[in-house]
Write a protein that holds these residues in place. Structure first.
Motif, PDB file in Angstrom:
ATOM      1  N   ARG A  99      11.965   1.591   5.031  1.00  0.00           N
ATOM      2  CA  ARG A  99      11.669   1.591   3.587  1.00  0.00           C
ATOM      3  C   ARG A  99      11.296   0.179   3.128  1.00  0.00           C
ATOM      4  O   ARG A  99      10.334  -0.012   2.380  1.00  0.00           O
ATOM      5  N   GLN A 100      12.062  -0.821   3.570  1.00  0.00           N
ATOM      6  CA  GLN A 100      11.755  -2.211   3.214  1.00  0.00           C
ATOM      7  C   GLN A 100      10.352  -2.601   3.671  1.00  0.00           C
ATOM      8  O   GLN A 100       9.599  -3.229   2.923  1.00  0.00           O
ATOM      9  N   LEU A 101      10.011  -2.250   4.898  1.00  0.00           N
ATOM     10  CA  LEU A 101       8.688  -2.579   5.427  1.00  0.00           C
ATOM     11  C   LEU A 101       7.584  -1.891   4.625  1.00  0.00           C
ATOM     12  O   LEU A 101       6.578  -2.514   4.275  1.00  0.00           O
ATOM     13  N   MET A 102       7.770  -0.608   4.329  1.00  0.00           N
ATOM     14  CA  MET A 102       6.763   0.121   3.557  1.00  0.00           C
ATOM     15  C   MET A 102       6.580  -0.483   2.163  1.00  0.00           C
ATOM     16  O   MET A 102       5.448  -0.704   1.718  1.00  0.00           O
ATOM     17  N   LEU A 103       7.688  -0.753   1.482  1.00  0.00           N
ATOM     18  CA  LEU A 103       7.593  -1.288   0.122  1.00  0.00           C
ATOM     19  C   LEU A 103       6.960  -2.672   0.098  1.00  0.00           C
ATOM     20  O   LEU A 103       6.166  -2.993  -0.796  1.00  0.00           O
ATOM     21  N   ARG A 104       7.271  -3.504   1.097  1.00  0.00           N
ATOM     22  CA  ARG A 104       6.663  -4.837   1.149  1.00  0.00           C
ATOM     23  C   ARG A 104       5.163  -4.742   1.378  1.00  0.00           C
ATOM     24  O   ARG A 104       4.371  -5.473   0.759  1.00  0.00           O
ATOM     25  N   THR A 105       4.765  -3.835   2.238  1.00  0.00           N
ATOM     26  CA  THR A 105       3.342  -3.660   2.521  1.00  0.00           C
ATOM     27  C   THR A 105       2.616  -3.096   1.308  1.00  0.00           C
ATOM     28  O   THR A 105       1.526  -3.563   0.955  1.00  0.00           O
ATOM     29  N   GLU A 106       3.204  -2.117   0.654  1.00  0.00           N
ATOM     30  CA  GLU A 106       2.592  -1.565  -0.561  1.00  0.00           C
ATOM     31  C   GLU A 106       2.445  -2.651  -1.632  1.00  0.00           C
ATOM     32  O   GLU A 106       1.437  -2.702  -2.345  1.00  0.00           O
ATOM     33  N   LEU A 135       8.948   8.357  -0.420  1.00  0.00           N
ATOM     34  CA  LEU A 135       8.363   7.122  -0.935  1.00  0.00           C
ATOM     35  C   LEU A 135       7.200   7.378  -1.894  1.00  0.00           C
ATOM     36  O   LEU A 135       6.564   6.438  -2.358  1.00  0.00           O
ATOM     37  N   GLY A 136       6.906   8.641  -2.155  1.00  0.00           N
ATOM     38  CA  GLY A 136       5.867   8.980  -3.117  1.00  0.00           C
ATOM     39  C   GLY A 136       4.522   9.366  -2.536  1.00  0.00           C
ATOM     40  O   GLY A 136       3.553   9.556  -3.276  1.00  0.00           O
TER      41      GLY A 136
END
Length: 162
Positions: A99-106, A135-136
């Motif tokens: 989740r952290q990786l996805m949110l940082r990339t987004e 994550l939407g």
């Protein structure tokens, strides 16, 4: 009563940083563990050159725990982020690192003016699809025979702004 030694370890947040050449061996080890059709080391080295602002690693307990490679794509009508590759080592799963990786990339995609983020996931990978939906991300369409073994890919998209 739960004794401290029986307690579930806390979800330690990882440090997310941009990937560098020294990370390729650890990234490759995670890739081979996670995927049957793994990218080779040279592909990761090339990705570092092509996508330096959207290639991240998660560092936890002093080691690379996961990675994500994103790309900015411009269709002429829209700019969007594309999650190219993403994995977390099995020993670090369930801690929120993905989740952290996805949110940082987004976040990086949005900084680079992307209107959304796209990814492909195996039709059979239901746990990953559920993760992305949390994550939407929304299902968009299927691509037949996308993977080398002939499996279809589900294309999913998350829009940042309309």
């Amino acid at each position: 009563m739960i004794k401290s030694r029986d307690a579930i370890p806390p979800k330690t947040p990882a440090q997310i940083r941009r990937a560098g050449p020294a990370d390729v061996d650890a990234i490759y080890a995670i890739e081979v563990e996670a995927f049957v059709e793994a990218w080779d080391k040279q592909t990761f080295a090339e990705a570092l050159a092509y996508y330096p602002t959207t290639f991240f690693v998660a560092v936890c307990e002093g080691q690379i725990a996961g990675f994500i490679i994103g790309a900015i794509e411009d269709t002429g009508e829209n700019i969007y982020g594309h999650i190219c590759n993403f994995a977390v080592s099995s020993q670090f799963r369930g801690r929120g690192i993905g989740r952290q990786l996805m949110l940082r990339t987004e976040h990086q995609f949005a900084l680079e003016l992307a209107t959304g983020s796209q990814l492909e996931v195996r039709e059979s990978n239901i746990p990953a699809q559920k993760f992305y939906r949390r994550l939407g991300y929304q299902d968009v369409f299927f691509v037949g025979g996308y993977y080398a073994n002939g499996e279809d890919a589900l294309v999913m998209m998350k829009w940042f702004r309309f």
